[in-house]
Each structure stands twice: as C-alpha cells, then as structure tokens.
Write a protein that holds these residues in place. Structure first.
Motif, mmCIF file in Angstrom:
data_model
loop_
_atom_site.group_PDB
_atom_site.id
_atom_site.type_symbol
_atom_site.label_atom_id
_atom_site.label_comp_id
_atom_site.label_asym_id
_atom_site.label_seq_id
_atom_site.Cartn_x
_atom_site.Cartn_y
_atom_site.Cartn_z
ATOM 1 N N ARG A 173 46.310 48.397 41.461
ATOM 2 C CA ARG A 173 47.453 48.477 42.559
ATOM 3 C C ARG A 173 46.996 48.593 44.071
ATOM 4 N NH1 ARG A 173 51.827 51.703 41.057
ATOM 5 N NH2 ARG A 173 50.581 52.305 39.460
ATOM 6 N N ASP A 174 45.781 49.742 44.097
ATOM 7 C CA ASP A 174 45.472 50.085 45.305
ATOM 8 C C ASP A 174 44.479 48.855 45.833
ATOM 9 O OD1 ASP A 174 46.592 52.264 45.283
ATOM 10 O OD2 ASP A 174 44.674 53.424 44.690
ATOM 11 N N LEU A 175 43.826 48.134 45.124
ATOM 12 C CA LEU A 175 42.781 47.079 45.591
ATOM 13 C C LEU A 175 43.909 45.799 46.130
ATOM 14 C CD1 LEU A 175 40.276 46.436 42.560
ATOM 15 C CD2 LEU A 175 39.855 46.848 45.086
ATOM 16 N N VAL A 176 45.106 45.460 45.499
ATOM 17 C CA VAL A 176 46.003 44.565 46.100
ATOM 18 C C VAL A 176 46.535 45.029 47.326
ATOM 19 C CG1 VAL A 176 48.170 43.615 45.949
ATOM 20 C CG2 VAL A 176 46.718 43.550 43.942
ATOM 21 N N GLU A 215 40.863 45.944 34.324
ATOM 22 C CA GLU A 215 40.089 47.025 34.117
ATOM 23 C C GLU A 215 38.530 46.831 34.397
ATOM 24 O OE1 GLU A 215 38.796 50.745 32.245
ATOM 25 O OE2 GLU A 215 40.553 49.936 33.153
ATOM 26 N N VAL A 216 38.146 45.448 34.383
ATOM 27 C CA VAL A 216 36.803 45.378 34.847
ATOM 28 C C VAL A 216 36.954 45.415 36.588
ATOM 29 C CG1 VAL A 216 35.245 43.260 35.351
ATOM 30 C CG2 VAL A 216 36.272 43.548 33.313
ATOM 31 N N LEU A 217 37.959 44.904 37.148
ATOM 32 C CA LEU A 217 37.989 45.117 38.694
ATOM 33 C C LEU A 217 37.945 46.775 38.889
ATOM 34 C CD1 LEU A 217 40.467 42.497 39.838
ATOM 35 C CD2 LEU A 217 38.053 42.366 39.365
ATOM 36 N N ARG A 218 38.798 47.353 38.193
ATOM 37 C CA ARG A 218 38.556 48.723 38.328
ATOM 38 C C ARG A 218 37.266 49.591 38.316
ATOM 39 N NH1 ARG A 218 39.046 53.852 36.047
ATOM 40 N NH2 ARG A 218 38.674 52.961 33.931
ATOM 41 N N LEU A 228 52.474 41.997 49.148
ATOM 42 C CA LEU A 228 52.093 41.743 47.750
ATOM 43 C C LEU A 228 51.773 43.131 46.852
ATOM 44 C CD1 LEU A 228 49.649 39.013 48.906
ATOM 45 C CD2 LEU A 228 51.773 38.819 47.756
ATOM 46 N N HIS A 229 52.247 43.371 45.807
ATOM 47 C CA HIS A 229 52.182 44.686 45.135
ATOM 48 C C HIS A 229 52.039 44.276 43.582
ATOM 49 C CE1 HIS A 229 53.771 46.616 48.613
ATOM 50 N NE2 HIS A 229 54.671 45.571 48.629
ATOM 51 N N ILE A 230 51.017 44.781 43.051
ATOM 52 C CA ILE A 230 51.155 45.063 41.656
ATOM 53 C C ILE A 230 51.301 46.586 41.128
ATOM 54 C CG2 ILE A 230 49.672 45.352 39.566
ATOM 55 C CD1 ILE A 230 49.982 42.450 40.300
ATOM 56 N N GLY A 231 52.631 46.788 40.787
ATOM 57 C CA GLY A 231 53.303 48.116 40.815
ATOM 58 C C GLY A 231 53.770 48.510 42.186
ATOM 59 N N LEU A 263 41.385 38.974 43.650
ATOM 60 C CA LEU A 263 40.779 40.268 43.769
ATOM 61 C C LEU A 263 39.357 39.806 43.154
ATOM 62 C CD1 LEU A 263 43.588 43.022 43.158
ATOM 63 C CD2 LEU A 263 42.604 42.450 45.043
ATOM 64 N N ALA A 264 39.389 39.365 42.177
ATOM 65 C CA ALA A 264 38.035 39.157 41.483
ATOM 66 C C ALA A 264 37.103 38.486 42.405
ATOM 67 C CB ALA A 264 38.413 38.582 39.744
ATOM 68 N N HIS A 265 37.725 37.246 42.777
ATOM 69 C CA HIS A 265 36.758 36.469 43.814
ATOM 70 C C HIS A 265 36.343 36.988 44.920
ATOM 71 C CE1 HIS A 265 36.631 33.247 40.506
ATOM 72 N NE2 HIS A 265 37.911 33.577 40.379
ATOM 73 N N VAL A 266 37.166 38.019 45.437
ATOM 74 C CA VAL A 266 36.742 38.888 46.658
ATOM 75 C C VAL A 266 35.610 39.409 46.148
ATOM 76 C CG1 VAL A 266 37.528 40.672 48.245
ATOM 77 C CG2 VAL A 266 39.068 38.805 47.708
ATOM 78 N N LEU A 267 35.676 40.411 45.204
ATOM 79 C CA LEU A 267 34.403 40.985 44.600
ATOM 80 C C LEU A 267 33.512 40.136 44.461
ATOM 81 C CD1 LEU A 267 36.124 43.627 42.419
ATOM 82 C CD2 LEU A 267 35.918 43.693 44.797
ATOM 83 N N VAL A 268 33.616 38.964 43.953
ATOM 84 C CA VAL A 268 32.416 37.994 43.626
ATOM 85 C C VAL A 268 31.708 37.728 44.932
ATOM 86 C CG1 VAL A 268 31.680 35.732 42.980
ATOM 87 C CG2 VAL A 268 33.426 37.065 41.523
ATOM 88 N N ARG A 269 32.403 37.505 45.961
ATOM 89 C CA ARG A 269 31.927 37.080 47.299
ATOM 90 C C ARG A 269 31.171 38.335 47.991
ATOM 91 N NH1 ARG A 269 34.871 34.864 52.932
ATOM 92 N NH2 ARG A 269 32.862 34.045 53.607
ATOM 93 N N ARG A 270 31.608 39.192 47.414
ATOM 94 C CA ARG A 270 30.746 40.374 48.195
ATOM 95 C C ARG A 270 29.737 41.209 47.196
ATOM 96 N NH1 ARG A 270 36.254 44.155 49.626
ATOM 97 N NH2 ARG A 270 37.027 42.686 51.267
#
Length: 352
Positions: A167-170, A156-159, A178-181, A69-76
C-alpha cells in the motif's frame, strides 16, 4: 477533457462502446497526455456523473502496479530476481525464485484448503497459508495464472525487502491516483462496480486448480462485497487496485524512464509462453507483465506489455508506438477469453 485531433477516432470509438455505467480512457504519446476523456455515470443508480478524478477498482490491472514496484526495487539493487524467495521470506517452503513468482511459474496459484471467512482482508493469514502451501507443480517447469495469490506472494517479498507495505510503496513510488488499498479520503471519488449484465463468451468447466484459484478465499465473491469499505481498503494487490485511466496511462507510458532500458527489457521479455495450467488456453507473461496472448489479445503488437483486468479494465505500453494506454470502467462484462468488446473498436482505431 483532452483529445489530440489525431486521436479523435479512438475517442469516438471509446464513447460508442461504453453502454451502461461509466468509463475513462487516457493515452500518452511521446511522454505527454494526448487523450484524457471520461463518460457515463459512477454509481449504481446511474445518477452521479463520472468525473476527472473518479477512481475505480481495476481488478488484475493491479498486478501491473505490483510488478512495476518489483522492478523499481531491482533497479535500485534491493531485489534479486534470481534469488530464492526464502532469502527474503525464511518461512516460505516452496523452492522457487522471485523471477518464478513474477512469471506465474511458482506453482502456487491456489490454496487447497478452504480459507476462513474474512481471510482475503487478512494479510498475515494469507501470506502464512501461502508460505506453507505445497506447489501444484514443480516450480519453474510450467506456468499458470496466479489470479489472486500473485499479489500476496510478490507483495510479501516486496514488504520484506523494504520493510514497507505494498500500500505504502505504491503511494511513494508510483504517484497519485494509483492505490492498492483505497485510502478512506479517496472513497468519495470511487466508482461503484456494477454487476455483469451478461457474458460475451462461455467459460470452460474449471479444473480443481482454477476453481480454487478464483474462489478461495471466497470473500470477494459475495454479492456487493467489492464495493464495501472493507474490500476497498484491504491490501489484495492482485485484484483491488484503484486508479484513474490517466494515472495508468502515465505510469505505463513512462516505464522506460522509471525502470531504465536494461531492467525494462528483462521485465518484458517473454518468460512464460504456452499452455496455462489455470486458464487452460495459451498465455504469455514477462516477469510480471502480461504480454498479448490467446486468452487476452489486448494489443496487436506482441511487444506490448501491461495487464488486463476482470470486467474490462486495461493498461499497457507499446514501445514501438511510444504510447501508454489506460482504460477503466465500472460496468463488468464477463469475457472468459478474447478481448473485451469495448476495447476492440478503440484499439482498431488506435492501430489503424
């Protein structure tokens, strides 16, 4: 079930090593699923069969989801790895960068003061405590496995960067199964985690950092807690991801397309390599992804990347073979160091 004939020895090794409980294995090659198999049972009584859509807690393999997720945000362009964490999270006291959080170099693998009962299920309580915690070493100078805190710190940084929970980003970014929560509607598909039957090694006496890193908060150490709705549904992004092997293999096998070559190259380049302040042995990490190392030698190719999980789960990509692999199990084996003995024969068959 699916098995390309070329991978039959891998599947045979997988089935021979399952033992009690159940497990699933999936492999992608060249962008297609070539192995998707499962075997055994998914409940504590050993009566319910593992099924194609069974999900299970994958423990620290969850970190690979958060990392992706972090690197998806980096790419964007929504996340700057070189920015201080405080640029996104103003209350965060430690002077460190987002990259150091991902590389286990921030000096925050544990909280010193005991957290109240229930804190692991309370996102705000954990992030507030971590924001105020003094680092255990000067950030950026050393590394140590942030076993549980990684998820709240990076999450928390991603949020804050997106306004959306992990949870919703995943769910939005990484695809189904694929789930967190774990969502309530998926609980009927969840395998129960079975307690360990024994140990495949002897753990070193933990130092004060390691002891707190794995036991504070202590909520998930309560016998049976990991299988409760509270633990499954909480957002504990370092350790309570739920997945199928198929979803993990597809994710890791497709990371080059998802992240792009430049972002992926930076994400998987060794960033932390050497003595680990928490685990004691020598570990290697990129920017979030685990690389094969002395403590967890999960692949013979040093360029492989992904993550291992307590109890035996594993997910990784090998860019030289062009594969993604996911292995999940509900039978916990305690292997303080070295490979899980269930991986060894199937990986030997894979790399033969």
């Amino acid at each position: 079930m699916l098995c390309d004939p070329a991978f039959r020895p891998v599947v045979e090794a997988f089935r021979e090593g399952i033992g009690a409980g159940g497990a699933a294995l999936a492999i992608t090659a060249g962008g297609r699923i070539v192995v998707d198999v499962w075997h055994g049972t998914r409940d504590e009584a050993g009566t319910l069969p593992w099924e194609r859509d069974t999900v299970v807690n994958v423990f620290s393999v969850s970190k690979s989801l958060v990392t992706t997720l972090a690197h998806v945000l980096v790419r964007r362009g929504l996340l700057d790895l070189d920015a201080p964490v405080s640029a996104y999270w103003p209350a965060f006291r430690t002077r460190t960068t987002v990259a150091d959080l991902l590389a286990h170099r921030a000096g925050l693998p544990a909280l010193r003061d005991p957290m109240p009962e229930g804190s692991a299920y309370d996102w705000d309580a954990m992030t507030a405590a971590l924001a105020a915690e003094p680092p255990w070493w000067e950030p950026g100078t050393r590394h140590g496995y942030h076993a549980v805190t990684f998820g709240w710190l990076v999450g928390e940084v991603l949020r804050r960067a997106t306004g959306t929970s992990v949870r919703d980003l995943v769910t939005a970014e990484l695809g189904p199964d694929l789930h967190i929560g774990l969502p309530a509607h998926a609980e009927r598909r969840a395998a129960s985690v079975l307690p360990p039957e024994g140990s495949a090694g002897v753990a070193p006496a933990p130092g004060p950092v390691a002891l707190r890193a794995f036991t504070n908060p202590a909520d998930l150490l309560v016998p049976g807690a990991i299988n409760t709705p509270a633990a499954r549904r909480a957002q504990i992004p370092a350790v309570n991801g739920h997945a199928t092997a198929r979803a993990l293999a597809a994710l890791h096998g497709g990371l080059a397309d998802l992240l792009g070559s430049d972002v992926l190259a930076r994400a998987t380049a060794p960033r932390s390599d050497g003595p680990d302040e928490v685990l004691g042995g020598r570990t290697r990490f990129g920017l979030g992804y685990m690389l094969p190392n002395e403590v967890r030698p999960f692949a013979p190719n040093p360029r492989a990347f992904g993550h291992t999980g307590a109890g035996g789960s594993l997910a990784f990509a090998d860019p030289d073979l062009g594969i993604g692999l996911g292995y999940v199990t509900n039978r916990v084996l305690i292997t303080p160091a070295g490979p899980d003995p269930r991986w060894t024969p199937l990986l030997e068959a894979l790399y033969r």
